[in-house]
Enzyme design. Structure first.
Site, mmCIF file in Angstrom:
data_model
loop_
_atom_site.group_PDB
_atom_site.id
_atom_site.type_symbol
_atom_site.label_atom_id
_atom_site.label_comp_id
_atom_site.label_asym_id
_atom_site.label_seq_id
_atom_site.Cartn_x
_atom_site.Cartn_y
_atom_site.Cartn_z
ATOM 1 N N LYS A 81 0.855 -1.188 0.000
ATOM 2 C CA LYS A 81 0.000 0.000 0.000
ATOM 3 C C LYS A 81 0.891 1.237 0.000
ATOM 4 O O LYS A 81 1.946 1.246 0.644
ATOM 5 C CB LYS A 81 -0.874 -0.031 1.255
ATOM 6 C CG LYS A 81 -1.965 1.016 1.340
ATOM 7 C CD LYS A 81 -2.780 0.815 2.629
ATOM 8 C CE LYS A 81 -3.920 1.783 2.770
ATOM 9 N NZ LYS A 81 -4.674 1.562 4.026
ATOM 10 N N SER A 156 -9.687 1.661 3.204
ATOM 11 C CA SER A 156 -8.840 2.455 2.334
ATOM 12 C C SER A 156 -7.831 1.635 1.529
ATOM 13 O O SER A 156 -7.290 2.120 0.541
ATOM 14 C CB SER A 156 -8.086 3.484 3.159
ATOM 15 O OG SER A 156 -7.120 2.855 3.988
ATOM 16 N N SER A 180 -9.583 -0.802 7.310
ATOM 17 C CA SER A 180 -9.028 -0.544 5.977
ATOM 18 C C SER A 180 -8.337 -1.733 5.310
ATOM 19 O O SER A 180 -8.022 -1.665 4.122
ATOM 20 C CB SER A 180 -8.047 0.630 6.038
ATOM 21 O OG SER A 180 -8.751 1.843 6.012
#
Lengths: 487, 95
Positions: A81, A156, A180
């Site tokens: 990420k 997210s 997330s």
């Protein structure tokens, strides 16, 4: 050479192919780069693709494999990420304010994976600063759900979840502050594990809410999650909140036996407004666990309805302090508009932060400000204590708790962007685990109108073993994790 | 839980996020709505409950004060938007 179909490759599958000499890491990595080339324009899960670095790392991995020194993740392509620092590779947090930022150091998780001989194929898209539940808050572009390109992948960590679901990498690392990792994993039909707070080092993870943030794996199945967790867990002197202690071998949890496992079903996680298809799938999953010999009974965590308010005061408060560092001086975006230092600070932040980030900075600044601190921030911390205590009590009676991961399946792009509060409701079932610091995992547990449903397991602090055992046993008794989107 | 425009302007100043009057108004509406939902916390009896700022019991963690290498000056400066030799250039603090 064995023909590689990236969508079908798990960590263990890749290990067998690589160690058996059926395929080299360079060939495997090239297959993933080709896959990214073929579908990335429709999925858009990457902020940055790093094919050159990946092939270099793959070359080194092949030498290591040839010399007989391969570790569990050597030579296997993965995505991080884009809120995890990678030396020499842009790390943007999907924010204008960090566009072009090249970290001079690696996050500890990156260092650990590199030491294992991992191959980085790129950096995954996210809601700006990990604030969001749909990846639509990325300052660059939204990521699409591989099951339906007109729908969101969740967030997210929408980039990492979509990349794993689409076969653009074998596994990915996400971060989870209020859901997330788990919510996008659920919406994309993959496995997402949020470890106990402090089990994985946060050094080099761009800070959002420091008492809640935790890094964890997003994988195709639970076995892979155990393998990746083995590689990233452990104390780090560079993160004083990381837990000092021995880390067990999580692979040992992968038995298929849950006879006698005490499974609690907290009634507050089955609320009005949940999609009927989600509830049906979760009820069926609970029946499956019971049929496998688990001792299932209903339980109660009465303060659950307050968790969201606690989360949306605590997380923005911490964020408002953490994001004070973006001043346009040391790194990141800096405004061109004229003026003195104060003007420049305000303009840099006005132009550099997106609307949701500003909203959260404002909520947090308000909750921490003189006159409001006791009524909002301190109150939230007190309710946090009550939520923790309720979990502690329930875990004296149960080994794991089960619930839906998200009240809905993947929703259409643009569906919830108009009302920030509607978007916040996506994480009602995932936030309590962050508030209490306990581990939780989402596994595929059904389909509703062609879209994946996620089942969440929660366990007590440092009980990742129980969590993985329950999730793995469930997974092995079902076929949901083997389904793949048509892309 | 209605905030006034002046309150929102004050918070924006504390947070150093520049906002136009229109942006203040949008933010005022949104924050008021969000905080309204969070009023639910006031229903919880927290008399005598200790606050939890952190989910894991961590105390001040100290390490030995041993000199060691940190990032190099060049590495530390490579991302500065306005670099001037071995310095970062900033706007005037005092007019």
């Amino acid at each position: 050479m064995t023909r590689v179909v990236p969508q079908n490759i798990t960590v263990r599958g890749a290990r067998e192919l690589l160690d058996g000499g059926d395929v080299s890491s360079v060939e495997l990595t090239q297959a993933f780069i080709d896959r990214i080339d073929a579908i990335e324009s429709s999925v858009k899960s990457f902020v940055t693709v790093t094919p050159g670095l990946a092939l270099e790392q793959a070359c080194a991995a092949d030498e290591r494999i040839d010399s007989g020194n391969a570790a569990a993740l050597t030579g296997i392509p993965m995505q991080l990420k884009d809120n995890m620092a990678t030396r020499g590779v842009a790390t943007t947090c999907s924010s204008r304010i960090l566009e072009g930022f090249i970290p001079p150091y690696d996050a500890t998780v990156a260092t650990k994976l590199y030491e294992e001989g991992a191959v980085l194929v790129g950096k995954g898209n996210l809601d700006e600063f990990a604030m969001g539940s749909s990846t639509e808050n990325s300052a660059f572009f939204p990521t699409r759900n591989p099951w339906d390109l007109d729908r969101v992948p969740g967030g997210s960590s929408g980039g990492p979840a979509a990349a794993v679901a689409a076969g653009e990498c074998v596994y990915a690392l996400g971060s989870d502050t209020g859901g997330s990792i788990r919510q996008p994993a659920a919406l994309c039909g993959v496995v997402g594990l949020k470890p106990t707070y402090g089990l994985v080092s946060r050094y080099g993870l761009v800070a959002f809410a420091s008492s809640l943030d935790q890094i964890g794996p997003i994988t195709k199945d639970v076995g892979d999650a155990a393998h990746v967790l083995n590689a990233i867990a452990g104390h780090d002197p560079r993160d004083s909140t990381s837990i000092d202690g021995d880390v067990p071998d999580y692979k040992k949890a992968l038995t298929e036996d849950i006879k006698g496992l005490r499974v609690g079903v907290p009634k507050e996680y089955f609320v009005e407004g949940m999609e009927p298809g989600v509830e049906d799938a979760i009820r069926r999953a609970i029946d499956t666990l019971a049929a496998m010999g688990a001792v299932v009974s209903e339980t109660s965590l009465p303060s659950t309805p307050y968790a969201m308010a606690v989360y949306y005061i605590v997380a923005p408060s911490e964020a408002s302090a953490n994001l004070a560092r973006y001043d346009g001086v040391k790194y990141g975006y800096s405004t061109d508009t004229p003026g003195n230092m104060w003007d420049s600070l305000e303009d840099t932040r006005r132009e550099g932060f997106g609307p949701e980030v500003k909203r959260r900075i404002m909520i947090g600044t308000y909750a921490l400000s003189a006159g409001y601190y006791d009524a909002w921030y301190k109150k939230a911390l007190q309710v946090r204590t009550i939520i923790r205590q309720e979990f502690r009590q329930v875990f004296q009676e149960f080994d794991v708790l089960v619930s839906p991961t998200s009240p809905s399946v993947a929703f259409p792009l643009g569906d919830k962007t108009a009302d920030p509060y509607m978007m916040y409701l996506n994480d009602v079932f995932t936030q309590p685990a962050n508030i209490a610091g306990i581990p939780a995992i989402s596994v595929p547990a059904g389909m509703c109108d062609g879209l994946p449903v996620g089942l969440q397991f929660m366990a007590s602090h440092l009980q990742e073993g129980k969590l993985l055992r329950a999730a793995h046993a469930y997974e092995q008794a079902t076929e949901w994790h083997t389904l793949q989107p048509d892309l | 839980m209605a905030l006034t425009s002046d309150e929102v302007r004050h918070i924006a100043l504390l947070a150093r996020v520049g906002m136009t009057d229109d942006e203040i108004e949008v933010m005022r509406e949104q924050l008021s709505g969000i905080l309204e939902h969070f009023q639910v916390l006031q229903q919880v009896d927290t008399e005598g409950v200790e606050p939890t700022a952190h989910s894991v019991e961590t105390h001040a963690v100290l390490r030995d004060d041993e000199p060691r290498n940190s990032v190099s000056r060049d590495d530390a400066l490579q991302n500065a938007p306005h670099r001037d030799g071995d310095y970062v250039r900033v706007r005037a603090v005092l007019d």
